[in-house]
Scaffold this motif. Structure first.
Motif, PDB file in Angstrom:
ATOM      1  N   ALA A 447      42.217 -91.267 -18.545  1.00 57.82           N
ATOM      2  CA  ALA A 447      41.580 -91.894 -17.309  1.00 57.82           C
ATOM      3  C   ALA A 447      41.649 -93.369 -17.038  1.00 57.82           C
ATOM      4  O   ALA A 447      42.345 -94.130 -16.206  1.00 57.82           O
ATOM      5  CB  ALA A 447      40.363 -91.481 -17.017  1.00 57.82           C
ATOM      6  N   ASP A 448      41.616 -94.080 -18.403  1.00 53.94           N
ATOM      7  CA  ASP A 448      41.792 -95.714 -18.542  1.00 53.94           C
ATOM      8  C   ASP A 448      43.235 -95.849 -18.321  1.00 53.94           C
ATOM      9  O   ASP A 448      43.429 -97.083 -17.546  1.00 53.94           O
ATOM     10  CB  ASP A 448      41.426 -96.016 -19.954  1.00 53.94           C
ATOM     11  CG  ASP A 448      39.703 -96.026 -19.961  1.00 53.94           C
ATOM     12  OD1 ASP A 448      39.119 -95.722 -18.844  1.00 53.94           O
ATOM     13  OD2 ASP A 448      39.132 -96.062 -21.094  1.00 53.94           O
ATOM     14  N   GLU A 449      43.920 -95.168 -18.731  1.00 56.93           N
ATOM     15  CA  GLU A 449      45.524 -95.416 -18.523  1.00 56.93           C
ATOM     16  C   GLU A 449      45.826 -95.655 -17.370  1.00 56.93           C
ATOM     17  O   GLU A 449      46.721 -96.002 -16.682  1.00 56.93           O
ATOM     18  CB  GLU A 449      46.167 -94.061 -19.441  1.00 56.93           C
ATOM     19  CG  GLU A 449      47.453 -94.642 -20.342  1.00 56.93           C
ATOM     20  CD  GLU A 449      48.110 -93.312 -20.817  1.00 56.93           C
ATOM     21  OE1 GLU A 449      47.462 -92.913 -21.929  1.00 56.93           O
ATOM     22  OE2 GLU A 449      48.780 -92.683 -20.165  1.00 56.93           O
ATOM     23  N   LEU A 450      45.377 -94.301 -16.612  1.00 58.74           N
ATOM     24  CA  LEU A 450      45.868 -94.237 -15.143  1.00 58.74           C
ATOM     25  C   LEU A 450      45.225 -95.325 -14.345  1.00 58.74           C
ATOM     26  O   LEU A 450      45.959 -95.966 -13.356  1.00 58.74           O
ATOM     27  CB  LEU A 450      45.114 -92.851 -14.741  1.00 58.74           C
ATOM     28  CG  LEU A 450      46.254 -91.673 -15.059  1.00 58.74           C
ATOM     29  CD1 LEU A 450      45.171 -90.457 -15.127  1.00 58.74           C
ATOM     30  CD2 LEU A 450      47.353 -91.310 -14.078  1.00 58.74           C
ATOM     31  N   ARG A 451      44.026 -95.823 -14.749  1.00 58.06           N
ATOM     32  CA  ARG A 451      43.377 -96.912 -13.897  1.00 58.06           C
ATOM     33  C   ARG A 451      44.194 -98.299 -14.226  1.00 58.06           C
ATOM     34  O   ARG A 451      44.492 -98.821 -13.257  1.00 58.06           O
ATOM     35  CB  ARG A 451      41.850 -97.264 -14.662  1.00 58.06           C
ATOM     36  CG  ARG A 451      41.157 -98.384 -13.934  1.00 58.06           C
ATOM     37  CD  ARG A 451      40.151 -99.067 -14.721  1.00 58.06           C
ATOM     38  NE  ARG A 451      39.025 -98.210 -14.218  1.00 58.06           N
ATOM     39  CZ  ARG A 451      38.113 -98.303 -13.281  1.00 58.06           C
ATOM     40  NH1 ARG A 451      38.379 -99.322 -12.363  1.00 58.06           N
ATOM     41  NH2 ARG A 451      37.048 -97.533 -13.204  1.00 58.06           N
ATOM     42  N   THR A 452      44.660 -98.428 -15.447  1.00 54.37           N
ATOM     43  CA  THR A 452      45.830 -99.495 -15.720  1.00 54.37           C
ATOM     44  C   THR A 452      46.850 -99.425 -14.618  1.00 54.37           C
ATOM     45  O   THR A 452      47.352-100.308 -14.061  1.00 54.37           O
ATOM     46  CB  THR A 452      46.035 -99.537 -16.988  1.00 54.37           C
ATOM     47  OG1 THR A 452      45.084 -99.475 -17.973  1.00 54.37           O
ATOM     48  CG2 THR A 452      46.871-100.847 -17.642  1.00 54.37           C
ATOM     49  N   GLN A 453      47.474 -98.230 -14.653  1.00 54.86           N
ATOM     50  CA  GLN A 453      48.711 -98.117 -13.521  1.00 54.86           C
ATOM     51  C   GLN A 453      48.423 -98.489 -12.064  1.00 54.86           C
ATOM     52  O   GLN A 453      49.145 -99.318 -11.483  1.00 54.86           O
ATOM     53  CB  GLN A 453      49.213 -96.575 -13.638  1.00 54.86           C
ATOM     54  CG  GLN A 453      50.084 -96.303 -15.078  1.00 54.86           C
ATOM     55  CD  GLN A 453      50.462 -94.615 -14.907  1.00 54.86           C
ATOM     56  OE1 GLN A 453      50.747 -94.406 -14.100  1.00 54.86           O
ATOM     57  NE2 GLN A 453      50.374 -94.119 -16.262  1.00 54.86           N
ATOM     58  N   ILE A 454      47.178 -97.966 -11.918  1.00 47.71           N
ATOM     59  CA  ILE A 454      46.649 -98.329 -10.558  1.00 47.71           C
ATOM     60  C   ILE A 454      46.690 -99.702 -10.148  1.00 47.71           C
ATOM     61  O   ILE A 454      47.148-100.244  -9.107  1.00 47.71           O
ATOM     62  CB  ILE A 454      45.439 -97.508  -9.968  1.00 47.71           C
ATOM     63  CG1 ILE A 454      45.693 -95.892 -10.144  1.00 47.71           C
ATOM     64  CG2 ILE A 454      44.855 -97.872  -8.738  1.00 47.71           C
ATOM     65  CD1 ILE A 454      44.426 -94.945 -10.060  1.00 47.71           C
ATOM     66  N   GLU A 455      45.982-100.084 -11.208  1.00 47.50           N
ATOM     67  CA  GLU A 455      45.501-101.750 -10.986  1.00 47.50           C
ATOM     68  C   GLU A 455      46.947-102.433 -10.889  1.00 47.50           C
ATOM     69  O   GLU A 455      47.271-103.441 -10.185  1.00 47.50           O
ATOM     70  CB  GLU A 455      44.827-102.412 -12.186  1.00 47.50           C
ATOM     71  CG  GLU A 455      43.436-101.655 -12.585  1.00 47.50           C
ATOM     72  CD  GLU A 455      42.223-102.469 -11.578  1.00 47.50           C
ATOM     73  OE1 GLU A 455      42.572-103.459 -11.502  1.00 47.50           O
ATOM     74  OE2 GLU A 455      41.287-102.169 -11.455  1.00 47.50           O
ATOM     75  N   ALA A 456      47.995-102.208 -11.923  1.00 45.57           N
ATOM     76  CA  ALA A 456      49.438-102.813 -11.923  1.00 45.57           C
ATOM     77  C   ALA A 456      49.843-102.743 -10.716  1.00 45.57           C
ATOM     78  O   ALA A 456      50.866-103.491 -10.246  1.00 45.57           O
ATOM     79  CB  ALA A 456      50.239-102.444 -12.961  1.00 45.57           C
ATOM     80  N   ALA A 457      49.539-101.677  -9.804  1.00 47.84           N
ATOM     81  CA  ALA A 457      50.223-101.494  -8.557  1.00 47.84           C
ATOM     82  C   ALA A 457      49.693-102.267  -7.341  1.00 47.84           C
ATOM     83  O   ALA A 457      49.826-101.912  -6.476  1.00 47.84           O
ATOM     84  CB  ALA A 457      50.284 -99.972  -8.067  1.00 47.84           C
ATOM     85  N   GLY A 458      48.422-102.871  -7.836  1.00 47.36           N
ATOM     86  CA  GLY A 458      47.801-103.676  -6.788  1.00 47.36           C
ATOM     87  C   GLY A 458      46.541-103.056  -6.244  1.00 47.36           C
ATOM     88  O   GLY A 458      46.220-103.840  -5.124  1.00 47.36           O
ATOM     89  N   TRP A 459      46.260-102.143  -6.856  1.00 47.07           N
ATOM     90  CA  TRP A 459      44.917-101.327  -6.255  1.00 47.07           C
ATOM     91  C   TRP A 459      43.868-101.417  -7.289  1.00 47.07           C
ATOM     92  O   TRP A 459      44.133-101.485  -8.383  1.00 47.07           O
ATOM     93  CB  TRP A 459      45.249 -99.944  -5.841  1.00 47.07           C
ATOM     94  CG  TRP A 459      46.296-100.047  -4.547  1.00 47.07           C
ATOM     95  CD1 TRP A 459      47.467-100.245  -4.526  1.00 47.07           C
ATOM     96  CD2 TRP A 459      45.670 -99.918  -3.136  1.00 47.07           C
ATOM     97  NE1 TRP A 459      47.971-100.131  -3.166  1.00 47.07           N
ATOM     98  CE2 TRP A 459      46.893-100.070  -2.331  1.00 47.07           C
ATOM     99  CE3 TRP A 459      44.384 -99.872  -2.550  1.00 47.07           C
ATOM    100  CZ2 TRP A 459      47.043 -99.914  -0.874  1.00 47.07           C
ATOM    101  CZ3 TRP A 459      44.808 -99.550  -1.112  1.00 47.07           C
ATOM    102  CH2 TRP A 459      45.754 -99.885  -0.291  1.00 47.07           C
ATOM    103  N   SER A 460      42.582-101.322  -6.914  1.00 50.00           N
ATOM    104  CA  SER A 460      41.487-101.136  -7.662  1.00 50.00           C
ATOM    105  C   SER A 460      40.790 -99.823  -7.405  1.00 50.00           C
ATOM    106  O   SER A 460      40.812 -99.364  -6.218  1.00 50.00           O
ATOM    107  CB  SER A 460      40.455-102.340  -7.289  1.00 50.00           C
ATOM    108  OG  SER A 460      41.068-103.510  -7.560  1.00 50.00           O
TER     109      SER A 460
END
Ligand code: AMP
Ligand code: ZN
Length: 474
Positions: A447-460
């Motif tokens: 779940a944390d890994e996916l959050r990091t990916q989402i953040e990197a794409a400009g979303w929170s």
């Protein structure tokens, strides 16, 4: 609330006493529509708008007149040289009437884009020719005029003892300034044209019949005739850029006071120049100037330019630089971000009216004290930093701040929030769904890994009761 303004006439800060209690009549010298307005001109109109908003917020009923100079005045103050409008028309390959219409519309687009309240009246010089002729006839009857054959009807400044009083000048003062070339046929170097004759062998695009022959009115006559027609013989405030005080406004006074008595106008206000890095005044006639489009084309919100203007005092010159605009834009965006957060706060609380009044009065008092807009913006920062005041009260104060300064903080904050709530693209939504599944399976590392990916794409991802929400980062 006490209102104080620096009066160019007395060279002092004075308490404003309106001619009619609760009412305020003011006239701003408007644009000459032979070219786009540059950001220096717009500084003057922004300051006028703040002046108007300040009076309105103090409960005054404001009548604001701003003229549109569509009759070409001449490129030199000596009533000679080329006609600015005819020159602009030749440059654009259009008629004088076409360019007047075009640049007036362009000017008003900038005016609206800067969120400036439209004047009560916007008279065009070409629509007030009869009033200008009337004014010249009155001066003629009083013995203030003379004719220079083949040239025009002139005002004899030697007949007006107070000539030049706005700038503390004397008749010889202007001559020493060397801006006015001496025309041998004039009785005094400071005399100016009230009516210019059309050249005998040339048909001008704009010309009118008059008791003195075919021609066109002088520039100084227009503001005088239109202000008196729309605001009455005496009114409260007359404004212009600092370049206008010495000749244009002294000449307006010389025309008006013999007819209506002194003082014609109670307060004179002049906006200092916007200058470039080398301290040169930005001007339309130099051919090299920057319009609001240059600001937009570099990706800046025009409100950021307005914010920059309000960070300086209207009596100080403002040196424009892109670095200065960049830092003003960041300051502006930070305030918008904070307002956006307050708008989305679910626990704003209730408006505390007492706190509202204290801050309202504090900010209004600063602007009412000779338009201390920079200090008012410092107070806005203090308000944001105050952790005791709740968001409901702060937001009500921002509604007032927007009314007073016209900086559209709430509008931009709402737009920012709308942008944030934009639907996330499918691939981001897929990542969010995968993260929700990982969480349900208590696979926290994934779940944390996916959050990091989402953040990197400009979303929170915001975990709310009703499920995870995707918010675009500002
Ligand atoms: P104009 O269109 O040239 O007649 O000017 C419109 C208004 O802008 C007048 O009140 C001028 O005094 C003012 N103005 C012109 N240049 C500047 C400048 N560089 N900075 C501030 N105000 C200016
Ligand atoms: Zn004027």
């Amino acid at each position: 609330m006490t209102i104080k303004l620096f009066n160019t006439m007395s060279r002092k800060i004075e308490e404003v006493k309106p001619l009619i209690p609760g009412k305020m009549g003011f006239y701003s010298c408007g644009p000459t529509v032979y070219h786009y307005a540059h950001i220096g001109n717009l500084r003057h109109f922004i300051q006028n708008d703040i002046l108007k908003r300040m009076f309105m917020e103090n409960g005054y009923e404001v009548t604001h007149v701003m003229n549109i100079t569509d009759v070409g005045h001449l490129t030199s103050d000596a009533d000679s040289g080329e006609d600015k409008m005819e020159k602009g028309a030749a440059r654009d390959n259009k008629s004088v009437w076409e360019i007047a219409k075009f640049y007036t519309e362009e000017f008003l687009k900038d005016f609206d884009d800067l969120n400036l309240i439209r004047p009560t009246y916007m008279p065009k010089a070409t629509e007030y020719i009869n009033e200008q002729i009337d004014l010249i006839e009155k001066l003629e009857k009083l013995g203030y005029t003379y004719e220079i054959e083949g040239d025009g009807i002139y005002y004899d400044t030697g007949k007006f003892p107070g000539y030049g009083k706005l700038t503390g000048g004397s008749l010889s003062g202007n001559r020493a300034g060397a801006r006015v070339e001496f025309n041998d046929s004039k009785r005094n170097p400071t005399d100016f044209a009230l009516w210019k004759f059309s050249p005998k062998n040339e048909k001008r695009q704009m010309e009118w019949d008059s008791p003195w022959g075919i021609g066109f009115p002088g520039w100084h006559t227009e503001c005088c005739a239109m202000s008196m027609k729309l605001l009455g013989n005496h009114f409260d405030i007359h404004t212009g850029g600092e370049d206008l005080s010495r000749i244009h406004h002294n000449n307006e006074i010389a025309q008006a006071e013999p007819i209506v008595g002194a003082p014609w106008v109670s307060y004179w206000m002049h906006t200092s120049f916007l200058v470039d890095k080398s301290g040169e005044k930005m001007s339309k006639s130099s051919g090299e100037f920057m319009g609001l489009d240059a600001v937009r084309n570099r990706g800046y919100d025009t409100m950021a330019y307005k914010y920059l203007v309000l960070l300086s005092h209207f009596q100080s010159q403002l040196a424009f630089s892109w670095a200065g605009l960049e830092s003003a834009a960041n300051g502006y965006k930070n305030i918008v971000k904070r307002v956006a957060e307050m708008l989305s706060n679910q626990n704003k609380g209730d408006v505390d009216e007492e706190t509202y009044k204290t801050w309202h009065d504090k900010i209004l008092a600063l602007v009412s004290d000779n338009m201390k807009t920079a200090e008012a913006l410092v107070a806005v920062q203090e308000l944001l930093r105050d952790n005791i005041i709740n968001d409901a009260t702060k937001l009500k104060l921002f509604e007032f701040i927007d009314r007073l300064l016209g900086l559209q903080f709430i509008d931009r904050a709402k737009k920012l929030n709308d942008l944030k709530s934009e639907e996330a693209p499918a691939e981001i939504q897929a990542l969010a769904l995968e993260r929700a599944t990982a969480k349900a399976e208590k696979n926290w590392a994934r779940a944390d890994e996916l959050r990091t990916q989402i953040e990197a794409a400009g979303w929170s991802v915001i975990d709310a009761k009703e499920g995870a929400k995707l918010v675009k980062k500002a």
